[in-house]
Design an enzyme around this catalytic site. Structure first.
Site, PDB file in Angstrom:
ATOM      1  N   ASP A   1       0.299   6.459  11.645  1.00  0.00           N
ATOM      2  CA  ASP A   1       0.732   5.352  12.505  1.00  0.00           C
ATOM      3  C   ASP A   1       1.921   5.780  13.358  1.00  0.00           C
ATOM      4  O   ASP A   1       2.487   6.861  13.151  1.00  0.00           O
ATOM      5  CB  ASP A   1       1.047   4.090  11.679  1.00  0.00           C
ATOM      6  CG  ASP A   1       1.901   4.371  10.442  1.00  0.00           C
ATOM      7  OD1 ASP A   1       2.506   5.456  10.361  1.00  0.00           O
ATOM      8  OD2 ASP A   1       1.950   3.509   9.547  1.00  0.00           O
TER       9      ASP A   1
ATOM     10  N   ASN B   1       5.769  -5.561   1.697  1.00  0.00           N
ATOM     11  CA  ASN B   1       4.968  -6.737   2.045  1.00  0.00           C
ATOM     12  C   ASN B   1       3.475  -6.502   1.822  1.00  0.00           C
ATOM     13  O   ASN B   1       2.649  -7.314   2.223  1.00  0.00           O
ATOM     14  CB  ASN B   1       5.229  -7.157   3.502  1.00  0.00           C
ATOM     15  CG  ASN B   1       4.752  -6.114   4.497  1.00  0.00           C
ATOM     16  OD1 ASN B   1       4.295  -5.030   4.117  1.00  0.00           O
ATOM     17  ND2 ASN B   1       4.858  -6.417   5.775  1.00  0.00           N
TER      18      ASN B   1
ATOM     19  N   HIS C   1       1.728  -3.896   3.108  1.00  0.00           N
ATOM     20  CA  HIS C   1       1.026  -3.168   4.173  1.00  0.00           C
ATOM     21  C   HIS C   1       0.745  -1.722   3.765  1.00  0.00           C
ATOM     22  O   HIS C   1       1.431  -1.142   2.928  1.00  0.00           O
ATOM     23  CB  HIS C   1       1.782  -3.248   5.509  1.00  0.00           C
ATOM     24  CG  HIS C   1       3.021  -2.429   5.627  1.00  0.00           C
ATOM     25  ND1 HIS C   1       4.049  -2.737   6.503  1.00  0.00           N
ATOM     26  CD2 HIS C   1       3.428  -1.279   5.028  1.00  0.00           C
ATOM     27  CE1 HIS C   1       4.998  -1.826   6.426  1.00  0.00           C
ATOM     28  NE2 HIS C   1       4.651  -0.938   5.539  1.00  0.00           N
TER      29      HIS C   1
HETATM   30  C1  F6R Z   1       4.647   4.920   7.473  1.00  0.00           C
HETATM   31  C2  F6R Z   1       3.739   3.875   6.995  1.00  0.00           C
HETATM   32  C3  F6R Z   1       4.237   2.711   6.222  1.00  0.00           C
HETATM   33  C4  F6R Z   1       5.093   3.157   5.034  1.00  0.00           C
HETATM   34  C5  F6R Z   1       5.574   1.963   4.216  1.00  0.00           C
HETATM   35  C6  F6R Z   1       6.496   2.395   3.105  1.00  0.00           C
HETATM   36  O1  F6R Z   1       3.918   5.916   8.165  1.00  0.00           O
HETATM   37  O2  F6R Z   1       2.579   3.956   7.243  1.00  0.00           O
HETATM   38  O3  F6R Z   1       3.141   1.973   5.762  1.00  0.00           O
HETATM   39  O4  F6R Z   1       4.332   4.014   4.228  1.00  0.00           O
HETATM   40  O5  F6R Z   1       6.255   1.063   5.034  1.00  0.00           O
HETATM   41  O6  F6R Z   1       7.644   2.934   3.665  1.00  0.00           O
HETATM   42  P1  F6R Z   1       8.688   3.740   2.778  1.00  0.00           P
HETATM   43  O7  F6R Z   1       7.961   4.913   2.263  1.00  0.00           O
HETATM   44  O8  F6R Z   1       9.785   4.121   3.736  1.00  0.00           O
HETATM   45  O9  F6R Z   1       9.130   2.801   1.709  1.00  0.00           O
END
Ligand code: F6R
Length: 255
Positions: free
Chosen positions: A68, A134, A136
């Site tokens: 992403d 959340n 995602h």
């Molecule tokens: C980043 C991505 C997001 C993160 C998620 C967790 O490329 O796709 O879905 O994996 O927000 O972020 P961290 O690892 O910083 O807690």
């Protein structure tokens, strides 16, 4: 259908995941990999050069597809996913044979998403994913469904706050482009990487509560080869039955 669950002590987690990835690349050098950025994979990427050297493998024949990207951040912004992937991984281990970043600087957002989807549609052998608090995965925010395409998305406040607060973005992103859940579910294998106590509640929701667009990660349980690699603090909310067996029965088995 089962999900494989590996729970590691926090101190060992990154090395374990890096070794597993290096072993996969050794067995399958031309692997087509989808990679996330963020705080979760950063220590894995830091451990990867050593793991690749020990396994006598590398990324040189692999294809890397970025998961992403933010919209509205300038090239080189420290929070940009392409900046982080370069600094935290590619500058350390060398370029893969093919690299597909998301072309948000050259193309309009919709065109960048469409161009990225062409690369993704060639197929993914292994998708590594982080998990948002959340629910995602990638930028498939709550409301996303299992058939969500690669697309331009509006981002949740919590996601935008992470860009500015934790990742040091120089301005608030305008949105994002993400590989869609539909494409992720088409990958041959998915590894969901989850660390830290702050992910304990959402990991339990993703794996043990009913499937719902409110927690898009819950749709990953539909995948026939989902592996969850969690550290002990992140796994603290999972049921004892599940962590003891290391096997999670999937949504289609009635959980
Ligand atoms: C980043 C991505 C997001 C993160 C998620 C967790 O490329 O796709 O879905 O994996 O927000 O972020 P961290 O690892 O910083 O807690």
């Amino acid at each position: 259908m089962t999900v494989r669950l590996d729970v590691l002590p926090a101190a060992d987690w990154a090395t374990f995941v890096a070794n597993e990835l290096a072993a996969r690349l050794r067995a399958e050098p031309a692997l087509r990999l989808c990679l996330p950025t963020g705080d979760t994979p950063a220590p894995v990427y830091a451990a990867l050069p050593g793991a690749l050297a020990a396994a006598r493998s590398g990324l040189g024949s692999a294809t890397v597809v970025l998961l992403d990207e933010w919209l509205g951040l300038p090239a080189g912004d420290p929070a940009r996913c392409d900046t982080r992937l370069r600094h935290e991984l590619l500058d350390r281990v060398g370029r893969p044979s093919d690299l597909h970043l998301i072309r948000v600087d050259e193309l309009q957002p919709e065109a960048a998403a469409a161009a990225h989807d062409v690369a993704v549609a060639e197929g993914l052998d292994l998708a590594l994913l982080g998990l948002g608090t959340n629910g995602h995965v990638g930028f498939n925010e709550p409301g996303s469904t299992a058939d969500s395409p690669t697309r331009v998305v509006e981002l949740d406040h919590s996601t935008l706050n992470a860009a500015v607060g934790r990742y040091g973005a120089t301005r608030r992103p305008a949105g994002g482009v993400t590989v869609g859940l539909a494409r992720l579910l088409e990958a041959v294998e998915i590894w969901l990487l989850v660390t830290g106590h702050r992910k304990a509640t959402v990991l339990a929701r993703a794996l043990e509560a009913p499937e719902t667009p409110d927690c898009p990660a819950s749709f990953l349980r539909r995948h026939p080869a989902l592996r969850v690699l969690a550290d002990e603090p992140a796994a603290a909310g999972l049921s004892a039955v599940l962590t003891r067996s290391g096997r999670i029965r999937g949504a289609r088995d009635g959980i």
